[in-house]
Design an enzyme around this catalytic site. Sequence first.
Site, PDB file in Angstrom:
ATOM      1  N   HIS A 275       0.859  -1.197   0.000  1.00 23.46           N
ATOM      2  CA  HIS A 275       0.000   0.000   0.000  1.00 23.46           C
ATOM      3  C   HIS A 275       0.887   1.237   0.000  1.00 23.46           C
ATOM      4  CE1 HIS A 275      -3.385   2.507   0.406  1.00 23.46           C
ATOM      5  NE2 HIS A 275      -3.789   2.224   1.635  1.00 23.46           N
ATOM      6  N   HIS A 326      -2.532  -1.447 -11.492  1.00 20.72           N
ATOM      7  CA  HIS A 326      -3.361  -0.930 -10.408  1.00 20.72           C
ATOM      8  C   HIS A 326      -4.637  -1.740 -10.332  1.00 20.72           C
ATOM      9  CE1 HIS A 326      -5.956   1.879  -8.154  1.00 20.72           C
ATOM     10  NE2 HIS A 326      -4.823   2.237  -7.589  1.00 20.72           N
ATOM     11  N   ASP A 387       2.875   5.533  -7.723  1.00 25.27           N
ATOM     12  CA  ASP A 387       4.119   5.211  -7.038  1.00 25.27           C
ATOM     13  C   ASP A 387       5.318   5.194  -7.975  1.00 25.27           C
ATOM     14  OD1 ASP A 387       3.014   4.761  -4.407  1.00 25.27           O
ATOM     15  OD2 ASP A 387       2.127   2.940  -5.207  1.00 25.27           O
TER      16      ASP A 387
END
Length: 451
Positions: A275, A326, A387
């Site tokens: 996460h 994702h 990210d």
Amino acid sequence: MKDEFMMYKLSETVKVTSKISTELFEKFNVKRGLRNADHTGVLVGLTNIGDVVGYDRLDDGTLQPVAGKLLYRGIDIDDLAHCAQKEHRSGFEEVIYLLLSGALPDEDALRQFSRMLCESMALEKQTKIAIIDLEGQDIMNILARTVLEMYNYDPDPDDTSRDNLMRQSLELISKFPAIIAYAYNILRHSAKGQSLHIRHPNDNVSIAENFLYMVKGSQGYTDLDVRVLDLALILHAEHGGGNNSTFAVRVTSSTGTDTYSSIAAGIGSLKGPLHGGANLQVGRMITHLKDVIKDWTNAQEIDDYFAKMLAKEVYDRKGLIYGIGHAVYTVSDPRAVLLKEMAKDLAKEKGRDAEFAFMQLLEERAIHSITHRKNAKTKKQVCANVDFYSGFVYDMIGLPKEVYTPLFAMSRIVGWCAHRIEELNFDDRRIIRPAYKNISSPVAFTPLKQR
């Protein structure tokens, strides 16, 4: 020695007690990870706060990949971010107001709200002492423990009325930057033997600038650094009720527990490498790729190495390319798109254009490699997620790796608080309690002396 043997013996039992056949999950139609067979999330709630869009469901039930959208209270994140940049102002404070209240502020309300957050940022003496006493190697743990400690100084910590929830939310949101900055500076001093700098937040500057000032000092950042960090805070503030940490906050809030316990649960969830800690994994991977890829402009060399990574032959041998893919987004992650725009400008300012070009090529070839790999379990369309670029951006700003995930928490606390308030103000509140099916058979008890 006996203790070590006992620990080993107990640990060995886990091999048996934790083993459950995958076939049983299919037999009982268990939605592993709360995911449907088509990888969409199981619908467990309703919200007015945020929406994450990565596909359209067609009339026949199939999913049609679309360009990703992230909506805050129905407003496109692109509009929120680009408007703030165009007007040369911070946008994070406006997003906080929007997510908590449900509406955009006018100029006067935004000015008063921003000033209130700024004036509330300074930490009380007891909180400063608590952070010093809680010094440790992980700022996320220090953050969680400090939040729990704040319960003791709240005059009415267990009150879940709307007024009190809003007061607690604003207190936590405003103080997270200072808590993280203090924790880092103490870690820097105690673990690395460097000078201890405790800087009090400035008045009348944005949250992003105050954080950079408290961590790096007044000469440690540029105007562009502030703008990029402000964008990152906007992009991480909310991501629907189904993301793991927000769901953790909603689950704990549904029990009626206090705000501090619920937010600490969110912090614990966000810390996980799957996460909030994902940008650190991307950073480690990029550092590795910089070393092993001899020609940063050679697409074939990159393709060959990615093929080995996906085959679990090199790097960490997990078969993953971090920062790509994702749970919801397919064609694009709007957060990654926006951050990439600013990363290009930042790379130019910092003289790191070659690294940015390398990142772009890695993104392109990673998507190609995953999409065209042999024996893939799924043909789902993938894209770079936020990210992939966030760690690179933080590194260019000059932020230490120890604050990367805490920065995520500093932003996502806004979404957590908004969802907690919503969860506790439903007309027909219910504790969140899903079911687990027990598959073990009854076992007769054996008296101690007969075992």
